[in-house]
Motif scaffolding. Sequence first.
Motif, PDB file in Angstrom:
ATOM      1  N   ASP A  67       0.785  -1.268  -0.027  1.00 16.24           N
ATOM      2  CA  ASP A  67      -0.043  -0.026  -0.017  1.00 16.24           C
ATOM      3  C   ASP A  67       0.814   1.394  -0.035  1.00 16.24           C
ATOM      4  O   ASP A  67       0.524   2.151  -0.893  1.00 16.24           O
ATOM      5  CB  ASP A  67      -0.812   0.145   1.291  1.00 16.24           C
ATOM      6  CG  ASP A  67      -1.817   1.102   1.249  1.00 16.24           C
ATOM      7  OD1 ASP A  67      -2.756   1.099   0.399  1.00 16.24           O
ATOM      8  OD2 ASP A  67      -1.705   2.197   1.961  1.00 16.24           O
ATOM      9  N   GLU A  68       1.993   1.188   0.762  1.00 17.20           N
ATOM     10  CA  GLU A  68       3.090   2.338   0.688  1.00 17.20           C
ATOM     11  C   GLU A  68       3.316   2.735  -0.611  1.00 17.20           C
ATOM     12  O   GLU A  68       3.585   3.814  -1.065  1.00 17.20           O
ATOM     13  CB  GLU A  68       3.913   2.215   1.691  1.00 17.20           C
ATOM     14  CG  GLU A  68       3.730   2.420   3.161  1.00 17.20           C
ATOM     15  CD  GLU A  68       4.918   2.091   3.955  1.00 17.20           C
ATOM     16  OE1 GLU A  68       4.830   2.829   5.263  1.00 17.20           O
ATOM     17  OE2 GLU A  68       5.867   1.458   3.690  1.00 17.20           O
ATOM     18  N   ASN A  69       3.796   1.599  -1.238  1.00 19.17           N
ATOM     19  CA  ASN A  69       4.424   1.618  -2.662  1.00 19.17           C
ATOM     20  C   ASN A  69       3.482   2.254  -3.649  1.00 19.17           C
ATOM     21  O   ASN A  69       3.687   2.963  -4.604  1.00 19.17           O
ATOM     22  CB  ASN A  69       5.122   0.569  -3.025  1.00 19.17           C
ATOM     23  CG  ASN A  69       6.375   0.335  -2.388  1.00 19.17           C
ATOM     24  OD1 ASN A  69       7.640   1.037  -3.032  1.00 19.17           O
ATOM     25  ND2 ASN A  69       6.687  -0.231  -1.314  1.00 19.17           N
ATOM     26  N   VAL A  70       2.160   1.544  -3.458  1.00 18.96           N
ATOM     27  CA  VAL A  70       1.089   2.151  -4.478  1.00 18.96           C
ATOM     28  C   VAL A  70       1.076   3.804  -4.314  1.00 18.96           C
ATOM     29  O   VAL A  70       0.864   4.660  -5.296  1.00 18.96           O
ATOM     30  CB  VAL A  70      -0.240   1.623  -4.119  1.00 18.96           C
ATOM     31  CG1 VAL A  70      -1.312   2.059  -5.058  1.00 18.96           C
ATOM     32  CG2 VAL A  70      -0.057   0.118  -4.552  1.00 18.96           C
ATOM     33  N   GLY A  71       1.282   4.189  -2.788  1.00 21.47           N
ATOM     34  CA  GLY A  71       0.912   5.729  -2.752  1.00 21.47           C
ATOM     35  C   GLY A  71       1.993   6.335  -3.605  1.00 21.47           C
ATOM     36  O   GLY A  71       2.091   7.546  -3.930  1.00 21.47           O
ATOM     37  N   ARG A  72       3.397   5.836  -3.315  1.00 28.15           N
ATOM     38  CA  ARG A  72       4.684   6.245  -4.011  1.00 28.15           C
ATOM     39  C   ARG A  72       4.468   6.697  -5.404  1.00 28.15           C
ATOM     40  O   ARG A  72       4.717   7.659  -5.937  1.00 28.15           O
ATOM     41  CB  ARG A  72       5.449   5.743  -3.407  1.00 28.15           C
ATOM     42  CG  ARG A  72       6.456   5.798  -2.419  1.00 28.15           C
ATOM     43  CD  ARG A  72       7.897   5.416  -2.363  1.00 28.15           C
ATOM     44  NE  ARG A  72       8.094   4.162  -2.859  1.00 28.15           N
ATOM     45  CZ  ARG A  72       9.189   4.049  -3.893  1.00 28.15           C
ATOM     46  NH1 ARG A  72       9.847   4.947  -4.307  1.00 28.15           N
ATOM     47  NH2 ARG A  72       9.691   2.480  -3.976  1.00 28.15           N
ATOM     48  N   LEU A  73       3.738   5.494  -5.892  1.00 28.87           N
ATOM     49  CA  LEU A  73       3.812   5.655  -7.616  1.00 28.87           C
ATOM     50  C   LEU A  73       2.376   6.625  -7.724  1.00 28.87           C
ATOM     51  O   LEU A  73       2.694   7.308  -8.992  1.00 28.87           O
ATOM     52  CB  LEU A  73       3.095   4.222  -8.101  1.00 28.87           C
ATOM     53  CG  LEU A  73       3.150   4.152  -9.588  1.00 28.87           C
ATOM     54  CD1 LEU A  73       4.167   4.707 -10.290  1.00 28.87           C
ATOM     55  CD2 LEU A  73       2.708   2.841  -9.815  1.00 28.87           C
ATOM     56  N   LEU A  74       1.294   6.720  -6.977  1.00 26.66           N
ATOM     57  CA  LEU A  74       0.233   7.631  -7.194  1.00 26.66           C
ATOM     58  C   LEU A  74       0.714   9.137  -7.121  1.00 26.66           C
ATOM     59  O   LEU A  74       0.552  10.058  -7.763  1.00 26.66           O
ATOM     60  CB  LEU A  74      -0.694   7.668  -6.295  1.00 26.66           C
ATOM     61  CG  LEU A  74      -1.663   6.206  -6.577  1.00 26.66           C
ATOM     62  CD1 LEU A  74      -2.700   5.767  -5.561  1.00 26.66           C
ATOM     63  CD2 LEU A  74      -2.403   6.230  -8.000  1.00 26.66           C
ATOM     64  N   ASP A  75       1.670   9.513  -5.920  1.00 26.97           N
ATOM     65  CA  ASP A  75       2.227  10.693  -5.868  1.00 26.97           C
ATOM     66  C   ASP A  75       3.116  11.277  -6.880  1.00 26.97           C
ATOM     67  O   ASP A  75       3.174  12.405  -7.287  1.00 26.97           O
ATOM     68  CB  ASP A  75       3.051  10.567  -4.526  1.00 26.97           C
ATOM     69  CG  ASP A  75       2.155  10.435  -3.026  1.00 26.97           C
ATOM     70  OD1 ASP A  75       0.995  10.785  -3.267  1.00 26.97           O
ATOM     71  OD2 ASP A  75       2.673  10.156  -2.366  1.00 26.97           O
ATOM     72  N   TYR A  76       3.779  10.296  -7.400  1.00 26.74           N
ATOM     73  CA  TYR A  76       4.860  10.284  -8.622  1.00 26.74           C
ATOM     74  C   TYR A  76       3.764  10.818  -9.795  1.00 26.74           C
ATOM     75  O   TYR A  76       4.257  11.836 -10.448  1.00 26.74           O
ATOM     76  CB  TYR A  76       5.676   9.348  -8.888  1.00 26.74           C
ATOM     77  CG  TYR A  76       6.240   9.459 -10.292  1.00 26.74           C
ATOM     78  CD1 TYR A  76       7.486  10.389 -10.431  1.00 26.74           C
ATOM     79  CD2 TYR A  76       5.829   8.948 -11.414  1.00 26.74           C
ATOM     80  CE1 TYR A  76       7.858  10.473 -11.595  1.00 26.74           C
ATOM     81  CE2 TYR A  76       6.368   9.114 -12.817  1.00 26.74           C
ATOM     82  CZ  TYR A  76       7.608   9.946 -12.733  1.00 26.74           C
ATOM     83  OH  TYR A  76       7.962  10.277 -14.005  1.00 26.74           O
ATOM     84  N   LEU A  77       2.762  10.091 -10.023  1.00 24.19           N
ATOM     85  CA  LEU A  77       1.965  10.265 -11.177  1.00 24.19           C
ATOM     86  C   LEU A  77       1.277  11.690 -11.122  1.00 24.19           C
ATOM     87  O   LEU A  77       1.302  12.703 -12.147  1.00 24.19           O
ATOM     88  CB  LEU A  77       1.067   9.262 -11.258  1.00 24.19           C
ATOM     89  CG  LEU A  77       1.673   7.803 -11.944  1.00 24.19           C
ATOM     90  CD1 LEU A  77       0.533   6.727 -11.678  1.00 24.19           C
ATOM     91  CD2 LEU A  77       2.256   7.903 -13.300  1.00 24.19           C
ATOM     92  N   GLU A  78       0.873  12.013  -9.843  1.00 23.38           N
ATOM     93  CA  GLU A  78       0.307  13.304  -9.728  1.00 23.38           C
ATOM     94  C   GLU A  78       1.177  14.280 -10.013  1.00 23.38           C
ATOM     95  O   GLU A  78       0.970  15.634 -10.309  1.00 23.38           O
ATOM     96  CB  GLU A  78      -0.260  13.262  -8.223  1.00 23.38           C
ATOM     97  CG  GLU A  78      -1.273  14.340  -7.881  1.00 23.38           C
ATOM     98  CD  GLU A  78      -1.924  14.415  -6.674  1.00 23.38           C
ATOM     99  OE1 GLU A  78      -2.849  15.040  -6.366  1.00 23.38           O
ATOM    100  OE2 GLU A  78      -1.362  13.563  -5.708  1.00 23.38           O
TER     101      GLU A  78
END
Length: 516
Positions: free
Chosen positions: A322-333
Motif C-alpha cells: 500500500d505504501e508503494n502504491v501511494g509512492r507511485l500515485l504521488d509521482y504520477l500526480e
Amino acid sequence: MSNFIIKHPSAAVLMGMAAISCSQKEKQQPYNIVYIMTDDHTAQMMSCYDHRYIDTPNLDRIAADGVRFTNSFVANSLSGPSRACMLTGKHSCGNHFYDNTHCVFDASQQTFPKLLQKAGYQTALIGKWHLESLPTGFDFWQIVPGQGDYYNPDFITMQNDTIRKQGYLTDLITDDAIDWIDGRDKSKPFCILVHHKAIHRDWLADTTHLSLYEDRTIPVPETFYDDYEGRPAAAAQEMSIDKDLDLVYDLKVQTPGRKSRLSGLYYHFINRMKPDERAAWDKFYDKVAEDFESRNLQGRELAEWKFDRYMKDYMKVVHSLDENVGRLLDYLEKEGLLKNTLVVYTSDQGFYMGEHGWFDKRFMYEESFRTPLIMRLPDGFDRRGDIDEMVQNIDYAPTFLELAGVEVPEDIHGVSLMPLLRGEHPKDWRKSLYYHFYEYPAEHMVKRHYGVRTERYKLIHFYNDIDFWEFYDLQEDPHELHNLYGDPAYTEQIAETKAELLRLQEQYDDPIRNEL
C-alpha cells in the motif's frame, strides 16, 4: 481584445475554430495505462472492500477517485494461468497456459501489449512474470525469476543477464517503475505493467514493519471450522491452516532443532538478508518462537494461533504494498500524468484468509474466484463509485485496447469494460461467468474442476479422478456450505445452469465438453 473581435468577426470565427480544434486535440490525446497487479491479494484485505482487518489508504485513493468493481472474478485461480488470461483476453483453453506445473507460455501468441506496441504505445513490464518463457511485446522488461525473492532479489534483464539488487522487492519494483516512466519517450503514450510478488507466500515483511499489527486481536472467520459435509473435493485439499501451514516456512518458528520439509526454502529466503535485516528479523521472530514453544498448543488453540500469525504476517506485506502504491500515485500526480492515465489495481486472484479453514486459492468458491479490481479514471470519465456488473480478468485486454483506440480482435474471449467506465449499463451485459482449474495432482491437491456462476447460482463439476457435482444458491448460502446438487427443490435451476455451462464451453471452445 474585445474591440478587435467586434470589428473583425471573421477573426472571432477563426479563433473559435482554433479553440474547438485545440479542445478536440486535447480530448483525442491517447490515454496512458498503469496496470498494477499483485499476487494473492484478496479483497478482504483492502479497506475499500472490507474494514475488518486492515487499512489500505493508498489503494482506497484509487477507488475513491474512480470505481470499485463489486463483482470481479478470474477465469482460473492460479498465478501463471491468471496472468496468461489477462495478457491474451482468453480463457486458459484459448491461450493454452493451463497450470504452473507443466506449461510454458507461448510467447509468439497475440497479447494486448503487442497490439498496443503496433499502435505506437511504449510498453514496459517490471516485476513478476511467472510464465516460464521470456516476455515479448514490451519495449522494456525486467522480471524476477519464478516467484522472486522479497529480500535483495535477483532480476532477469532484457539482455538475459541476472542481476541482484539491494533492498526490499516491493520497494525496488516501484523504484524501477517510476524510473522507467520518468525516462520514457514523452512524445508517445505508454502502458506499464507493475507486477508485484507481494503478497505471495511465505509473507516475508519488510524488516522495518515487523512490529506492525502485533496488538491486534483477529477473530477467526465464521467458516473456519467448516467440516466440508457433502463436499468431498473440499475435504481432500491440502491447504488447511491447521494441518498444512508449515511452522518454520510459513510461521517462522525457527527454534533450534525444529525442521520441516520446507525448512530449506525458508532459510534460503532469509539468508539473502543483509546483516542488519537479519538481526532485526531474528530479534522479532526469536520471541515469536519462544512464545510458541512455551505454550504447548494443541487442537483448536494451535489452529487459531497459526491463523493469527498467518494473518499478521500477511497484513505486514500488504502494508508495504500500500505504501508503494501511494509512492507511485504521488509521482504520477506530481508529473501531471493522472489526468490522462488509467490506473488499474488488481490481483491475479483472490485468497483464503481462514475461510473454510484455508489459505491459498484454486477453488471456484467465492473467496478465490473473486479478485479485487479498482480503477482511477482519467479526465473525460465521470463514472465514480461501484460497478456491480460481473466482470472477469479476460476483460482487461479488450478494455485497454479500446481505451487506446485499437480494434479488439474477434478471437478475444473477454469484453471491454469501457461502456461500464462511461457510466453505461448495457442491457446485454453477461449474466454468467465460466471457470476452469486444471492443476492436479499438484501442490495443495485441489481437484480439477470447471463451472459456471450466474447472478444467483453456481454449478461446479469436479472431474479427473473424481466425478462430483456441486450446486449453490448464493443468495441463500453465500458461504457455499450446502451442496444442493440433486435437491428436488432445485431441479429446474440445476438444469438451466447446466445448460448455461455447456453454452459457455461451446462459446469459448473448451474441449472438456467433448472429453467427459
